[in-house]
Design a protein around this motif. Sequence first.
Motif, PDB file in Angstrom:
ATOM      1  N   VAL A   1      44.935  66.132  55.015  1.00  0.00           N
ATOM      2  CA  VAL A   1      43.522  66.048  54.335  1.00  0.00           C
ATOM      3  C   VAL A   1      43.594  66.585  52.738  1.00  0.00           C
ATOM      4  CG1 VAL A   1      41.118  66.360  55.536  1.00  0.00           C
ATOM      5  CG2 VAL A   1      43.080  65.773  57.055  1.00  0.00           C
ATOM      6  N   SER A   2      42.638  65.640  52.117  1.00  0.00           N
ATOM      7  CA  SER A   2      42.892  66.845  50.796  1.00  0.00           C
ATOM      8  C   SER A   2      40.892  66.869  50.742  1.00  0.00           C
ATOM      9  CB  SER A   2      42.467  65.189  50.062  1.00  0.00           C
ATOM     10  OG  SER A   2      41.798  65.460  48.532  1.00  0.00           O
ATOM     11  N   HIS A   3      39.999  66.086  51.732  1.00  0.00           N
ATOM     12  CA  HIS A   3      38.588  66.765  51.345  1.00  0.00           C
ATOM     13  C   HIS A   3      37.919  66.099  52.826  1.00  0.00           C
ATOM     14  CE1 HIS A   3      39.098  67.344  47.239  1.00  0.00           C
ATOM     15  NE2 HIS A   3      37.892  67.692  47.670  1.00  0.00           N
ATOM     16  N   TYR A   4      37.575  67.125  53.495  1.00  0.00           N
ATOM     17  CA  TYR A   4      36.213  67.056  55.173  1.00  0.00           C
ATOM     18  C   TYR A   4      35.363  67.463  54.419  1.00  0.00           C
ATOM     19  CZ  TYR A   4      40.570  68.614  57.433  1.00  0.00           C
ATOM     20  OH  TYR A   4      41.436  69.439  57.527  1.00  0.00           O
ATOM     21  N   GLY A   5      33.998  65.625  55.151  1.00  0.00           N
ATOM     22  CA  GLY A   5      32.693  65.713  55.374  1.00  0.00           C
ATOM     23  C   GLY A   5      32.225  65.483  56.734  1.00  0.00           C
ATOM     24  N   LEU A   6      30.382  65.634  55.876  1.00  0.00           N
ATOM     25  CA  LEU A   6      29.902  66.276  56.801  1.00  0.00           C
ATOM     26  C   LEU A   6      28.282  65.029  56.453  1.00  0.00           C
ATOM     27  CD1 LEU A   6      28.847  67.432  59.918  1.00  0.00           C
ATOM     28  CD2 LEU A   6      28.066  68.761  58.263  1.00  0.00           C
ATOM     29  N   SER A   7      28.101  64.537  57.157  1.00  0.00           N
ATOM     30  CA  SER A   7      26.606  63.634  56.836  1.00  0.00           C
ATOM     31  C   SER A   7      25.525  63.830  57.888  1.00  0.00           C
ATOM     32  CB  SER A   7      27.052  62.406  56.513  1.00  0.00           C
ATOM     33  OG  SER A   7      25.838  61.491  56.391  1.00  0.00           O
ATOM     34  N   VAL A   8      24.193  64.369  57.370  1.00  0.00           N
ATOM     35  CA  VAL A   8      22.981  63.832  58.682  1.00  0.00           C
ATOM     36  C   VAL A   8      22.285  63.361  58.093  1.00  0.00           C
ATOM     37  CG1 VAL A   8      21.825  65.553  59.866  1.00  0.00           C
ATOM     38  CG2 VAL A   8      24.244  66.735  59.220  1.00  0.00           C
ATOM     39  N   GLY A   9      22.253  61.874  58.698  1.00  0.00           N
ATOM     40  CA  GLY A   9      20.701  61.624  58.024  1.00  0.00           C
ATOM     41  C   GLY A   9      21.085  60.469  57.171  1.00  0.00           C
ATOM     42  N   LEU A  10      22.455  60.007  57.110  1.00  0.00           N
ATOM     43  CA  LEU A  10      22.485  58.708  56.278  1.00  0.00           C
ATOM     44  C   LEU A  10      23.466  57.428  57.431  1.00  0.00           C
ATOM     45  CD1 LEU A  10      23.115  60.874  52.584  1.00  0.00           C
ATOM     46  CD2 LEU A  10      21.190  59.991  53.683  1.00  0.00           C
ATOM     47  N   ASP A  11      23.624  56.766  56.585  1.00  0.00           N
ATOM     48  CA  ASP A  11      24.179  55.913  57.195  1.00  0.00           C
ATOM     49  C   ASP A  11      25.903  55.748  56.658  1.00  0.00           C
ATOM     50  OD1 ASP A  11      25.783  53.923  58.338  1.00  0.00           O
ATOM     51  OD2 ASP A  11      23.602  52.354  57.983  1.00  0.00           O
ATOM     52  N   PHE A  12      26.419  55.847  57.286  1.00  0.00           N
ATOM     53  CA  PHE A  12      28.122  55.627  56.485  1.00  0.00           C
ATOM     54  C   PHE A  12      28.918  54.108  57.507  1.00  0.00           C
ATOM     55  CE2 PHE A  12      28.307  59.909  54.098  1.00  0.00           C
ATOM     56  CZ  PHE A  12      27.767  59.044  53.114  1.00  0.00           C
ATOM     57  N   SER A  13      27.883  53.073  58.329  1.00  0.00           N
ATOM     58  CA  SER A  13      28.192  52.565  59.237  1.00  0.00           C
ATOM     59  C   SER A  13      30.153  51.661  58.308  1.00  0.00           C
ATOM     60  CB  SER A  13      27.560  52.133  59.836  1.00  0.00           C
ATOM     61  OG  SER A  13      26.817  51.025  58.950  1.00  0.00           O
ATOM     62  N   ASP A  14      30.682  50.936  58.782  1.00  0.00           N
ATOM     63  CA  ASP A  14      31.950  49.767  57.974  1.00  0.00           C
ATOM     64  C   ASP A  14      30.582  48.423  57.403  1.00  0.00           C
ATOM     65  OD1 ASP A  14      33.773  51.753  57.895  1.00  0.00           O
ATOM     66  OD2 ASP A  14      34.203  50.508  60.432  1.00  0.00           O
ATOM     67  N   GLY A  15      29.696  48.087  57.765  1.00  0.00           N
ATOM     68  CA  GLY A  15      29.099  47.282  57.672  1.00  0.00           C
ATOM     69  C   GLY A  15      28.061  46.818  56.668  1.00  0.00           C
ATOM     70  N   GLU A  16      27.523  47.602  56.862  1.00  0.00           N
ATOM     71  CA  GLU A  16      26.873  47.642  55.133  1.00  0.00           C
ATOM     72  C   GLU A  16      27.745  47.848  53.789  1.00  0.00           C
ATOM     73  OE1 GLU A  16      22.420  48.969  53.113  1.00  0.00           O
ATOM     74  OE2 GLU A  16      22.786  49.669  54.908  1.00  0.00           O
ATOM     75  N   HIS A  17      28.666  49.844  53.869  1.00  0.00           N
ATOM     76  CA  HIS A  17      28.734  49.710  52.910  1.00  0.00           C
ATOM     77  C   HIS A  17      30.794  49.984  53.461  1.00  0.00           C
ATOM     78  CE1 HIS A  17      24.998  51.912  51.925  1.00  0.00           C
ATOM     79  NE2 HIS A  17      25.158  52.510  53.347  1.00  0.00           N
ATOM     80  N   SER A  18      31.182  48.341  53.513  1.00  0.00           N
ATOM     81  CA  SER A  18      32.496  48.037  53.588  1.00  0.00           C
ATOM     82  C   SER A  18      33.991  49.143  52.476  1.00  0.00           C
ATOM     83  CB  SER A  18      32.734  46.727  53.341  1.00  0.00           C
ATOM     84  OG  SER A  18      32.107  45.844  52.088  1.00  0.00           O
ATOM     85  N   GLU A  19      33.105  49.301  51.604  1.00  0.00           N
ATOM     86  CA  GLU A  19      33.855  50.127  51.025  1.00  0.00           C
ATOM     87  C   GLU A  19      34.015  51.560  51.185  1.00  0.00           C
ATOM     88  OE1 GLU A  19      30.456  50.682  48.760  1.00  0.00           O
ATOM     89  OE2 GLU A  19      30.889  49.584  50.157  1.00  0.00           O
ATOM     90  N   VAL A  20      33.950  52.157  52.523  1.00  0.00           N
ATOM     91  CA  VAL A  20      34.195  53.167  52.955  1.00  0.00           C
ATOM     92  C   VAL A  20      35.114  53.299  54.083  1.00  0.00           C
ATOM     93  CG1 VAL A  20      33.188  54.922  54.903  1.00  0.00           C
ATOM     94  CG2 VAL A  20      31.703  53.429  52.738  1.00  0.00           C
ATOM     95  N   ASN A  21      36.537  53.940  53.384  1.00  0.00           N
ATOM     96  CA  ASN A  21      37.074  53.716  54.525  1.00  0.00           C
ATOM     97  C   ASN A  21      38.209  54.633  54.209  1.00  0.00           C
ATOM     98  OD1 ASN A  21      39.497  51.994  55.038  1.00  0.00           O
ATOM     99  ND2 ASN A  21      40.157  51.495  53.460  1.00  0.00           N
ATOM    100  N   TRP A  22      37.491  55.686  54.878  1.00  0.00           N
ATOM    101  CA  TRP A  22      38.152  57.178  54.709  1.00  0.00           C
ATOM    102  C   TRP A  22      39.061  57.339  55.684  1.00  0.00           C
ATOM    103  CZ3 TRP A  22      32.419  58.466  54.361  1.00  0.00           C
ATOM    104  CH2 TRP A  22      32.175  58.785  53.391  1.00  0.00           C
ATOM    105  N   SER A  23      39.665  57.851  55.987  1.00  0.00           N
ATOM    106  CA  SER A  23      40.762  58.177  56.853  1.00  0.00           C
ATOM    107  C   SER A  23      40.919  58.099  58.004  1.00  0.00           C
ATOM    108  CB  SER A  23      42.183  59.619  56.631  1.00  0.00           C
ATOM    109  OG  SER A  23      42.775  58.845  55.308  1.00  0.00           O
ATOM    110  N   TYR A  24      39.549  59.371  58.666  1.00  0.00           N
ATOM    111  CA  TYR A  24      38.789  59.589  59.510  1.00  0.00           C
ATOM    112  C   TYR A  24      37.652  59.884  60.135  1.00  0.00           C
ATOM    113  CZ  TYR A  24      37.508  63.021  62.936  1.00  0.00           C
ATOM    114  OH  TYR A  24      36.077  63.495  64.422  1.00  0.00           O
ATOM    115  N   LYS A  25      37.234  58.462  60.938  1.00  0.00           N
ATOM    116  CA  LYS A  25      34.930  59.069  60.522  1.00  0.00           C
ATOM    117  C   LYS A  25      35.363  58.956  61.764  1.00  0.00           C
ATOM    118  CE  LYS A  25      33.160  54.657  58.137  1.00  0.00           C
ATOM    119  NZ  LYS A  25      33.187  54.017  58.254  1.00  0.00           N
ATOM    120  N   SER A  26      33.717  59.269  62.021  1.00  0.00           N
ATOM    121  CA  SER A  26      33.261  59.781  63.784  1.00  0.00           C
ATOM    122  C   SER A  26      31.263  59.301  63.448  1.00  0.00           C
ATOM    123  CB  SER A  26      33.814  60.372  64.913  1.00  0.00           C
ATOM    124  OG  SER A  26      33.605  61.639  64.591  1.00  0.00           O
TER     125      SER A  26
END
Length: 906
Positions: free
Chosen positions: A712-737
């Motif tokens: 892993v190069s970087h870890y991320g934590l997002s609170v209150g935002l939308d990082f779903s695959d639908g609208e932001h299809s360019e989000v292609n991180w190795s791990y996401k939940s």
Amino acid sequence: MAKECIKSACPYCGVGCGVEINHKKQIVGDQTHPANKGALCVKGSALVESLDMPSRLLYPRIKGEQIGWSNAIEDIADKLHRTIEKYGSQAVGMYVSGQLLTEDYYVANKLMKGFVGSANIDTNSRLCMSSAVAAHVRAFGEDIVPVSYEDIDHTDLIVIVGANTAWTHPILFRRIQQAREANSNVKLVVIDPRKTITAEQADLHLQIENDGDVPLFNGLLHYLIQNEVIQESFIDQYVNGFDALKSALSESNHSIDVISQQLKLDPVLIKTFYQWFAQSPTAMTLFCQGVNQSESGTDKANCIINAHLVTGKIGVQGSGPFSITGQPNAMGGREVGGLANQLAVHRGFDDESIQQVEQFWQAPNIATSPGLKAIDLFNAVEQGEIKFLWIIATNPAVSMPNSEQVRRALAVCDYVVVSDITSHTDTAKFADVLLPAAGWGEKQGMVTNSERCLTRQRQFATPPGEAKPDWWMLSEVGKTLCQKFGVTSGFEFESAADVFREYAALSGINRDSHFKFDLSSLSQLSDEEYANWQPQAWPLNGQPVLQDKQSQTLVFPTKNGKANLVLADEINTTHHSENVWWMNSGRQRDQWHTMTRTGHISHLAASELEPTLYLNPIAAEQAQLPVGTLVSINNWTNIQNLNSRTNQENHLVARLAVDAGLTQDQAFMSMHWAGQFGGKSQVNTSLASLADPHSGQPAFKSQRVSITAFPVSHYGLSVGLDFSDGEHSEVNWSYKSLQHVDFNQTRSNALYQQGVWRFADTNAITKSEIQRLVQRQYPNSQYLILDQQNSWLVVVLVSKTVIGMVMISSQPIELQAEALQPFIREKFNLGGLLSVLSAKGGQVSKLVCSCFRVTEQDILEQLEQAPNMGLRELQNILSCGKNCGSCLPEVKGYLSQSIDVVSITQ
């Protein structure tokens, strides 16, 4: 005058709890229901929240376009007709679910086996109960569960094998706790590779090796025979095959010393279990997925049944083997005949059964041989042998082993129909046709629980949009298909009651046979009687299920009325490879299946925050796998072919945690993570399609995996935002939940995906990348960036209100998202934010009791004020453990620690 409550059944596990719904749609346990007597577990207690489900599928769709029901029915029937005409009946498949009501199941089974002419209809009950079914049929001649919950109140010994009952069936386990509280002489033995919350409460825990059940119970049989504690008179009168079993188990390799070495268990513990079983006047053995989900699942179950047969501990109150069902109507599906190797109403594909079912249904094209079981069914889909596949109320793209292969199969299938309550399942993405199904509370019918008790699920809500019951859509397709073939329709049902009456009448073919299952006395139920049905187990005459109606004596449903002893084969369970573990997958207490019905409930999502792999702490340290980092899990069967496509697919990423209850060669991961909640971190991705040869049940509990550090190069934590695959299809991180949370306002569907996202990538995640993603959601937003050592935090503001925050770090993020949640949807408070960014401010207390939302800190504060406080005093204040009781061992642990501290101080 207040309106009367509507009584129904909980839609989760096979315990079959009764619930009451008042006119305000408040849901509580039904005090009069025999299964739960008013108690509900945390999931049952959250049924109100489950009704407010985001992303409901409201209208039929073909290729994503909304259409009317008449067009959808015509298109499906036309494709079904043309598939049969061109490729034959065997080109059609159906995969259904233990979530269906009995009436839904019946119409699906009748359509496939009587009119399509194919038995290629299987169910996700194949994944949880089919080994028990096969064992019952081998031993008893029929799929019979020979005990009831009431037996728990009258037994001397309870043995739980391969089940964390305190979490998976909490209300049933509470009954076990209450039986032990009422009688301190009742002993509890738990046989499980993990030291679970259930095992912690046992008088004896046998922490066996994976798949060690057969040698353990063969050893028990050997001990019983050698010590002459068998019941010879019972065996002579009621049992077949004893001499062969005795001869096979006479060898010294079944001695306690040999079993001890094989299973790495203290021989004293083994002998204690054997003595308890031998000496207890009555005994019950409860078993579930740890037995069933194995390459030797059927043999395991038969070993358990054997022990009861040779000691006569069956057919009498307080004794017997008890297969606990996993789903609310897994038993009902088995009764209907919803498995591919069944025909209907407990009948198989013998000539007599085929003739009788054909005549009753007036079937124009009766299936005459077993169909494809689940694994083989999806293999046939991928190979192009199944051209038409209808999937109902289940999510095989996640729940099946080797799930990437299932996805490939769905992608190449000519025509896929999916009936579900949501379009946001992994399987629904592959559908050519999506049909909106009525969900729990929106339709009605019958379900059968683990003790054969039939309970009505009743409608109390109007289906949204154009959602319909499954039996209705199946019947409409059936009628249209019959028109196309020019045969008389067998689907002229006007109501669920119509369906049930026909089903009950069909079971009448068993009336004068050796089969026990017979509901034919209900075939003339009036609509009013059906509407007012009260919970009742079959046999409907109130007799014990193994008791003969005429002679009042014990009679098994075999040709000669005796049960069969079945010698079980033992399989090799040893391995010595470095960084290879036995993967055990199973349920969490607070979630259900692939999270489609529970993942959106915030307080149920709080107990396990993200896809997590658990290892023994010493094993993790020796493998140099730090807690909190991400690990890669690969199936060991493919590990030597590093360049194979299968190996690349059978790989998942999860967060590493430790559990001292695991042995050093064990790994455990929840089965639930799926869809946007789990991303690509679905445990069945790493499991091969290994199955029991008798039942076809996949071996979810005992496959070898390789576990290595994930770069892993970087870890991320997002609170209150939308990082779903639908609208932001360019989000292609190795791990996401995704963890759904409720922010400081009433939840709406629009905020469904604006929860807590945890993510990581092998490449660097930059500030500009995060700003670009946020800008797409909030074009008028402003940013505040706080730099810290090894990390930075982006605060997203709109009109001075915090919309969300994103933290990126080169190290695993220790800051808990719950500490940031109070700031979301509030005016920006820099001082408060800086406070929680400190180590102390970022710590949030562990949740102990899900039912009453009691944290560790809540308990410790009470014990600080009164160190000598007892359990009842604590419960009077906090209520922890007073509902399902699954947290009681942990609560008692805090109390004992407090006593220890006091005694040391004094």
